[in-house]
Design an enzyme around this catalytic site. Structure first.
Site, PDB file in Angstrom:
ATOM      1  N   HIS A  30       0.814  -1.221   0.000  1.00  0.00           N
ATOM      2  CA  HIS A  30       0.000   0.000   0.000  1.00  0.00           C
ATOM      3  C   HIS A  30       0.843   1.265   0.000  1.00  0.00           C
ATOM      4  O   HIS A  30       0.525   2.244   0.679  1.00  0.00           O
ATOM      5  CB  HIS A  30      -0.973   0.000   1.181  1.00  0.00           C
ATOM      6  CG  HIS A  30      -2.184  -0.844   0.941  1.00  0.00           C
ATOM      7  ND1 HIS A  30      -3.000  -0.680  -0.158  1.00  0.00           N
ATOM      8  CD2 HIS A  30      -2.700  -1.885   1.645  1.00  0.00           C
ATOM      9  CE1 HIS A  30      -3.974  -1.568  -0.118  1.00  0.00           C
ATOM     10  NE2 HIS A  30      -3.803  -2.325   0.957  1.00  0.00           N
ATOM     11  N   ASP A  68       0.590  -4.493   5.396  1.00  0.00           N
ATOM     12  CA  ASP A  68      -0.516  -5.365   5.004  1.00  0.00           C
ATOM     13  C   ASP A  68      -0.606  -5.449   3.479  1.00  0.00           C
ATOM     14  O   ASP A  68      -0.109  -4.590   2.757  1.00  0.00           O
ATOM     15  CB  ASP A  68      -1.840  -4.848   5.569  1.00  0.00           C
ATOM     16  CG  ASP A  68      -2.186  -3.443   5.090  1.00  0.00           C
ATOM     17  OD1 ASP A  68      -1.270  -2.587   5.052  1.00  0.00           O
ATOM     18  OD2 ASP A  68      -3.356  -3.177   4.755  1.00  0.00           O
ATOM     19  N   GLU A  69      -1.245  -6.507   3.022  1.00  0.00           N
ATOM     20  CA  GLU A  69      -1.587  -6.679   1.610  1.00  0.00           C
ATOM     21  C   GLU A  69      -0.433  -6.324   0.670  1.00  0.00           C
ATOM     22  O   GLU A  69      -0.535  -5.451  -0.184  1.00  0.00           O
ATOM     23  CB  GLU A  69      -2.838  -5.860   1.283  1.00  0.00           C
ATOM     24  CG  GLU A  69      -4.051  -6.315   2.085  1.00  0.00           C
ATOM     25  CD  GLU A  69      -5.332  -5.576   1.771  1.00  0.00           C
ATOM     26  OE1 GLU A  69      -6.412  -6.186   1.893  1.00  0.00           O
ATOM     27  OE2 GLU A  69      -5.268  -4.390   1.404  1.00  0.00           O
ATOM     28  N   VAL A  70       0.663  -7.022   0.850  1.00  0.00           N
ATOM     29  CA  VAL A  70       1.840  -6.808   0.000  1.00  0.00           C
ATOM     30  C   VAL A  70       1.638  -7.625  -1.279  1.00  0.00           C
ATOM     31  O   VAL A  70       2.197  -8.724  -1.439  1.00  0.00           O
ATOM     32  CB  VAL A  70       3.142  -7.197   0.733  1.00  0.00           C
ATOM     33  CG1 VAL A  70       4.366  -6.786  -0.090  1.00  0.00           C
ATOM     34  CG2 VAL A  70       3.191  -6.529   2.107  1.00  0.00           C
ATOM     35  N   PHE A  71       0.823  -7.091  -2.163  1.00  0.00           N
ATOM     36  CA  PHE A  71       0.440  -7.811  -3.375  1.00  0.00           C
ATOM     37  C   PHE A  71       1.635  -8.000  -4.316  1.00  0.00           C
ATOM     38  O   PHE A  71       2.525  -7.155  -4.392  1.00  0.00           O
ATOM     39  CB  PHE A  71      -0.672  -7.060  -4.110  1.00  0.00           C
ATOM     40  CG  PHE A  71      -1.928  -6.881  -3.293  1.00  0.00           C
ATOM     41  CD1 PHE A  71      -2.538  -7.958  -2.673  1.00  0.00           C
ATOM     42  CD2 PHE A  71      -2.494  -5.621  -3.133  1.00  0.00           C
ATOM     43  CE1 PHE A  71      -3.690  -7.803  -1.923  1.00  0.00           C
ATOM     44  CE2 PHE A  71      -3.647  -5.455  -2.389  1.00  0.00           C
ATOM     45  CZ  PHE A  71      -4.248  -6.539  -1.781  1.00  0.00           C
TER      46      PHE A  71
END
Length: 486
Positions: free
Chosen positions: A95, A151-154
């Site tokens: 993010h 968070d959410e380390v795509f």
């Protein structure tokens, strides 16, 4: 049904400032209300609203001015005067869209197409993160904790350098994640030993207890487990907290939600949905073992799902939900007494924002009340079937279809009736939108009001505008003098 209230630990209200940063005067009024409702502190996510300087000045928002250094300090001083601490949140891995969208930073992306994830292999990336943290920490001299996101380390592991690293025997994406976060956390502890480091937990949920123990994070970070669902699975969540504790990370946080987690474009929140989420969290807190040391709960209020998505519910219309959630935590459930406290605190008869309606409540009790009423009224109209699906009503489909329009052959009498109704809806929408905009710019930047109108109002008014213009064009060729009003 009531149970025990939220156990010891802080109750932090999350302020997500991307997209709709409250004007400073309004921000102070909100903080005062948060304190009255029982909050102990703020979890502040500045993103591009922080006054970064030097080489990081390009990170500041351009649509509206970032807060000044003086404003950031005054916010903290005001919160402190209300007995509230401020915990800044700075994303350091996933993010990071507000950073990596800038051309000079493109080279630091894990993959070219994923704007949010930092490449964990480049030292320049770590230096960038540490400089962001340095500027934020120095402008928060009284803060004792820092949230590093993560968070959410795509798309992690999809970059070329990551693929080369993953080719090593036994090396995993989990280790890619843990190595970077550990490096950042260690650097923070070396630079600012007094700071407690908090991070989101989701990237660690699938990791084994042994992996977590060996990660190097034990003693460095306090995971914050987030779940915003009204149907949060209590047993699974308890098991996860117990796993982290058994791995050596016994100091843990919870994260619930009072807005910004229902749908990416939600305009008015459902208080009951968010209350239900908190009731489930109360069950979790009551069920965990004594080995789990809950440090507190962050009540999140996301303003966007990420930097590049649309605006979620704005703060003013979510205050009934926040008040209800805080009272639920204080009373061990959303009892009659808790509901009464919310009504008394905000001067409203219903905790559901959509049922607020016109009231005589004191604006000082409910800062932004007038705008909340106008927002609910306009949202209701925008979502009415008669307006939203006007092009699909019987008269449009029966007497002003694409076939009719293409051949410029319509019934003038019915076309004029369609035009009259569309014009009426258009006028009402424009008048209500103007009232919302006028009130909104008192509390938020002009850019927020403009984006909100473009997101919620324009998609509904555009078809109405188009149909009135098309009818004029068709009828003008069939009726002498075109009797439609301009």
């Amino acid at each position: 049904m009531e149970g025990p209230p939220w156990p010891k630990g802080k109750k932090l209200v999350h302020l997500d400032l991307k997209g709709a940063p409250p004007r400073v005067e309004y921000l102070h009024r909100l903080i005062e209300l948060f304190s009255q409702l029982g909050a102990d502190g703020l979890l502040v996510e500045y993103e591009d609203m922080f006054p970064y300087d030097g080489e990081l000045k390009l990170l500041q928002a351009t649509a509206q001015p970032a807060y000044s250094r003086e404003e950031v300090l005054s916010m903290q001083e005001f919160a402190k005067s209300k007995g509230m601490e401020v915990v800044p949140l700075v994303q350091t891995f996933g993010h990071m869209e507000f950073v990596l969208k800038h051309r000079p930073m493109w080279i630091l992306r894990e993959t070219a197409t994923c704007v949010g994830t930092l490449n964990p292999h480049q030292e320049d990336g770590v230096r960038l993160v540490m400089e962001m943290l340095r500027q934020v920490v120095e402008l928060h001299p009284d803060s004792t904790a820092l949230h590093i996101g993560a968070d959410e380390v795509f798309m992690l592991g999809e970059g070329e350098e990551s693929k080369l690293r993953l080719a090593s025997p036994g090396f995993t994406v989990e280790q890619l994640f843990l190595n970077h976060v550990t490096k950042v956390a260690q650097a923070i502890k070396e630079a600012w030993p007094h700071l407690t480091v908090i991070m989101w937990d989701d990237m660690m949920r699938g990791m084994s207890q042994d992996t977590l123990k060996a990660s190097g994070l034990v003693g460095l970070v306090q995971p914050m487990l987030w779940d915003y669902s009204p149907n949060l699975d209590v047993d699974t969540t308890v098991s996860l907290l117990e796993k982290y504790s058994a791995a050596g990370m016994s100091d843990l946080w919870a994260a619930s939600s009072f807005k910004g987690s229902t749908c990416v474009y939600t305009c008015v929140p459902s208080t009951q949905r968010h209350v239900d989420n908190h009731v489930q969290w109360l069950k979790v807190a009551a069920a965990v073992s004594a080995a789990v040391n809950l440090q507190g709960i962050a009540i999140t209020g996301w303003q966007r799902y990420d930097h590049l998505s649309v605006l979620c519910e704005l703060m003013h219309v979510a205050l009934p939900s926040l008040a209800a959630c805080l009272q639920t935590l204080r009373h061990g459930g959303f009892s009659t007494e808790a509901q009464g406290k919310v009504a008394e605190a905000l001067g409203i008869s219903s905790v559901e924002a959509e049922a607020i309606g016109r009231t005589t409540a004191d604006e000082s009790l409910f800062p932004g009340r007038r705008l909340a009423e106008l927002t609910v009224e306009l949202d209701s109209l925008l979502n009415s079937d008669d307006v939203r699906f006007f092009e699909n009503n019987m008269f449009c489909r029966g007497w002003f279809s694409p076939h009719h329009q293409q051949r410029k052959m319509v019934s003038p009498l019915i076309a004029m009736q369609i035009h009259s109704q569309a014009s009426t809806y258009l006028t009402v929408l424009q008048e209500k939108a103007a009232a919302v905009r006028e009130e909104m710019v008192r509390l938020y930047p002009e850019a927020t009001a403009r984006e909100w109108i473009e997101e919620h109002v324009s998609p509904v008014t555009a078809p109405l505008q188009r149909i009135t213009e098309d009818i004029r064009a068709c009828v003008g060729e069939m009726v002498p003098g075109n009797m439609l009003p301009v």
